[in-house]
Enzyme design. Sequence first.
Site, PDB file in Angstrom:
ATOM      1  N   CYS A  91       0.850  -1.189   0.000  1.00 57.79           N
ATOM      2  CA  CYS A  91       0.000   0.000   0.000  1.00 57.79           C
ATOM      3  C   CYS A  91       0.886   1.241   0.000  1.00 57.79           C
ATOM      4  O   CYS A  91       1.777   1.372   0.838  1.00 57.79           O
ATOM      5  CB  CYS A  91      -0.912   0.000   1.223  1.00 57.79           C
ATOM      6  SG  CYS A  91      -1.964   1.460   1.341  1.00 57.79           S
ATOM      7  N   ARG A 108     -13.715  -0.901  -4.609  1.00 53.24           N
ATOM      8  CA  ARG A 108     -13.963  -0.865  -3.175  1.00 53.24           C
ATOM      9  C   ARG A 108     -13.698   0.538  -2.638  1.00 53.24           C
ATOM     10  O   ARG A 108     -14.068   0.867  -1.526  1.00 53.24           O
ATOM     11  CB  ARG A 108     -13.087  -1.886  -2.440  1.00 53.24           C
ATOM     12  CG  ARG A 108     -11.633  -1.519  -2.294  1.00 53.24           C
ATOM     13  CD  ARG A 108     -10.944  -2.487  -1.356  1.00 53.24           C
ATOM     14  NE  ARG A 108      -9.563  -2.090  -1.125  1.00 53.24           N
ATOM     15  CZ  ARG A 108      -8.872  -2.449  -0.059  1.00 53.24           C
ATOM     16  NH1 ARG A 108      -9.418  -3.189   0.871  1.00 53.24           N
ATOM     17  NH2 ARG A 108      -7.628  -2.067   0.095  1.00 53.24           N
TER      18      ARG A 108
END
Length: 493
Positions: free
Chosen positions: A320, A418
């Site tokens: 991430c 998402r």
Amino acid sequence: MLNKTRREIMGAVSDYIDAIPKSITLYDIDVTPTKSRVHPNDVSLRTTIGPKKLNVPILGAPMTDVTGPMLAKALSVMGGCGILYRHPDVAVQLGWLADVLEHRWCMVQNPVSLKQTDRIDAAERILKHHGYSTIPVKDENGCLVGVLFTRDVAFKWHREDTVSKWMTPLAKLKTAIVGTRFTEIRERLLNEQDCSVLPVVDDSAQLHGMYFMKDVVHADPSENGGKPLVGIAVGVGEEDVERAMTAIRMGAGIVVIDSSHGDSHDVVLQAERLVTLSAPIGNVAIVAGNVADVDGGGYLRLAETGVHAVKVGIGSGSICTTTGQTGAGVGMVTAIRACIEARKKSNVRPAIIADGGINVPGDAVKALLVGADAVMAGKWLVAASESHSAIENGVHEGRVRYRGMASREAIAERMSDRYGKKKNAPEGVSGWVHHRGPLSQWLPEDMELVRGGMAHTGSADIGCLHRYGALCGAINRYTSLGRMQADVRVETN
């Protein structure tokens, strides 16, 4: 006058710097050992998320490369819970859910079989090509008549003999009836003499599958009404409400509202909807996230909706890049401790799930120590043969592909929904992870290491670990130089 002004300015700057909250990551700390009478084998890893009980505190991250149906099945057998990622096609995700719920832990369904009239050389071919050393023998109606244990046969001298000569007949076998609970199956295989295999048959001796002792040794399933515990991820749209409710009616044990920023209006609103709609059905845990702040405000806002757990972690994942790309993020230790302090002030106290940077057993121990009730793993679990990446993309030179949900590749495949509305700028990268083989071969060892870490603190369960973690001195922090020294490893062949 100038000097006085300068001193005042420097003082104001110093006060401001001192007032900035410190952001501490799992990488910054280690667990402080203490006197202990707890043996690792006696440590319990059981935890709860709302009405659901897990035998190990691990959830499979709802990522395209991580949790598909195969990993969800494997993780359920080990006592955890996989969260099926939010596939753009609702039918695909719900189909996976149905497949996992129908799974029978450790049972080999439709095993390769022989007939009584087959020659022994047919069994030798099965052993060589499939590696099966215990082969059921059926008649022409599919009824079990015996089992051939290849260890009992000297193939070189008996290839032309019929299977019936060497098989163990049904009358001498121990069997289980269809519908027998797994706990009883496991108990029999581990404790009864001459019971290394248990064929499952019905009243007419039709073979439905087989259990083997070697498969149940490390199995400790998290049950969900007698079925595997499995969850699904949903978004914040109105269509996701129907997706979630359909899954709940099917038997999903956990529903995760999955967002990169859980402390937002849309996530809070979706949490309120699903908590309200699922209440009459019951027996399901609603989870929302992710949050990360230094005062626990995001945790409290989601707690007030009635969710059973809150996911904590923004920018902490190994692939991430949110913090680097957007500048937003809080260290996992700081974020979890903020939630713990906030939870003390609330009448509603949902569980805390650490999500991000949980890559090895030690990371899990540290996250649990500072207050998490469970951890969510991506990189750790993608190494399994059952991960969605290994299943869909294969293993290349001993490695498995691993990509972030907001990586450029995922966005190109329109898998990043998402995060809500259309997204173009990536906040994740792609990489490779060393393949470790089937989950059942290495997760038990990793859980042994987690138990070992807890035993170092004298903690017999996660509740004890939380109490130890709240004490002054339970964790120790490294300087940057100290961490570099601690990370030095001896290279081995």
